[in-house]
Enzyme design. Structure first.
Site, mmCIF file in Angstrom:
data_model
loop_
_atom_site.group_PDB
_atom_site.id
_atom_site.type_symbol
_atom_site.label_atom_id
_atom_site.label_comp_id
_atom_site.label_asym_id
_atom_site.label_seq_id
_atom_site.Cartn_x
_atom_site.Cartn_y
_atom_site.Cartn_z
ATOM 1 N NE ARG A 83 -3.158 -3.366 -1.685
ATOM 2 C CZ ARG A 83 -2.535 -4.211 -0.602
ATOM 3 N NH1 ARG A 83 -1.372 -4.287 -0.629
ATOM 4 N NH2 ARG A 83 -3.407 -4.922 0.173
ATOM 5 C CE LYS B 189 -6.258 -1.530 5.450
ATOM 6 N NZ LYS B 189 -7.376 -1.657 4.770
ATOM 7 C CG HIS C 65 -4.969 1.158 -3.122
ATOM 8 N ND1 HIS C 65 -3.783 1.368 -2.349
ATOM 9 C CD2 HIS C 65 -5.648 0.698 -2.256
ATOM 10 C CE1 HIS C 65 -3.776 1.281 -1.187
ATOM 11 N NE2 HIS C 65 -5.139 0.820 -0.895
ATOM 12 C CG HIS D 4 -5.494 -8.971 0.912
ATOM 13 N ND1 HIS D 4 -5.903 -9.373 -0.244
ATOM 14 C CD2 HIS D 4 -5.720 -7.633 0.795
ATOM 15 C CE1 HIS D 4 -5.969 -8.115 -1.206
ATOM 16 N NE2 HIS D 4 -6.102 -7.075 -0.470
ATOM 17 C CE1 TYR E 262 -6.637 -6.426 -7.151
ATOM 18 C CE2 TYR E 262 -6.485 -7.680 -4.994
ATOM 19 C CZ TYR E 262 -6.590 -6.550 -5.832
ATOM 20 O OH TYR E 262 -6.288 -5.299 -4.955
ATOM 21 N NE ARG F 60 -3.464 -2.532 2.965
ATOM 22 C CZ ARG F 60 -2.977 -3.577 3.254
ATOM 23 N NH1 ARG F 60 -2.035 -3.652 3.813
ATOM 24 N NH2 ARG F 60 -4.081 -4.559 3.353
#
Length: 299
Positions: free
Chosen positions: A248, A174, A245, A271, A280, A150
């Site tokens: 990414r 995160k 993004h 993730h 994706y 990110r």
């Protein structure tokens, strides 16, 4: 009497200190909940969280729809409000959770936009000079596409996170979750060149260990990166809608198109839930359908 505004500060402090959520997530919670509390206090004339009911929240959601808010925006607001009231109940700052029977609107997942490999190559080759800014921009773009990290993770990198001789970078995602991501030769050379010939000149009299810096020598901001990306995309005539993004998304899409394992891509992207990565696979299927329709003689 404790006000809802006081409760909000307690909630945000808890999310930051106890749960270790990122500043971006905290800010997102804060924005959604400040709007909610403003409505509760001004329109419903409620000062204490104990007086908020399910009807209060439904009125607020109706108010958001009247404003023309997208379902995704409303779904995010409901998630924040629910988390807030669950916290209040746990901390005995409220007698009940008024969100129990409030449903989150199902947000339709939009497929992320990815650049083609040719567009990525044009973008990555756009910073051509040997000046500090060109070296920095080249290093950032190559590193983003090589790792899929990110933008917030990229600009948060410190010198101790870069392990070029071993071929990997360490980043905090995160919730301060650490992950190790391999990088290829092209990205390694771009970062080496920037560190050797660019960063020192940009640093001036500043003293810190952030890798990517602005013209004042301070750590680069998300806004600074976004401004740079838009300008470079314009230079190479990429007219697709871009977001910070974009690289990414392109990283994930191109890996999967070339047969990469879904779990490996999930790990590299950081993730928590594989269903996020599976978005994706829909992108690659859409691409397959387009190729089939264009090239198959009986399509």
């Amino acid at each position: 009497m404790e006000t809802v505004n006081n409760n909000l500060q307690q909630f945000l402090h808890f999310q930051k200190v106890e749960r270790g959520l990122s500043n971006n997530t905290i800010q997102s919670y804060g924005r959604d909940l400040k709007q909610y509390i403003q409505y509760v206090e001004r329109v419903e004339e409620i000062r204490s969280a104990r007086n908020i009911t399910r009807e209060t929240i439904l009125h607020y959601l109706y108010h958001l729809r009247e404003q023309g808010r997208a379902e995704t925006s409303i779904a995010r607001a409901v998630a924040a409000i629910r988390s807030f009231h669950q916290f209040l109940l746990r901390e005995k700052l409220s007698d009940s959770d008024p969100t129990v029977h409030v449903e989150i609107p199902k947000a339709t997942k939009r497929l992320p936009k990815a650049l083609t490999i040719e567009e990525v190559e044009a973008l990555l080759n756009s910073p051509q000079g040997r000046d500090p800014f060109s070296l920095r921009n080249k290093a950032m773009l190559e590193l983003l596409y090589a790792t899929g990290m990110r933008v917030s993770e990229l600009i948060g990198l410190t010198l101790s996170d870069i392990h070029l001789s071993m071929g990997f970078v360490r980043c905090l995602g995160k919730g301060n979750k650490e992950r190790i991501i391999p990088i290829g030769q092209v990205a390694t050379e771009a970062v080496e060149s920037y560190l050797a010939n660019g960063r020192g000149k940009l640093m001036k009299k500043q003293s810190h260990d952030h890798v990517f810096v602005n013209h004042h020598g301070r750590p680069l901001s998300r806004q600074g990166f976004w401004k740079m990306l838009k300008q470079l995309a314009k230079n190479v005539n990429i007219d697709k809608p871009l977001t910070p993004h974009t690289l990414r998304h392109s990283f994930a899409t191109h890996l999967l198109e070339n047969g990469a394992d879904l779990r490996a891509v999930q790990e590299m992207l950081g993730h928590a839930d594989i269903s996020t990565t599976q978005i994706y696979t829909h992108v690659t299927k859409t691409r397959m359908r387009d190729v089939y329709a264009h090239f198959h003689p009986r399509a």
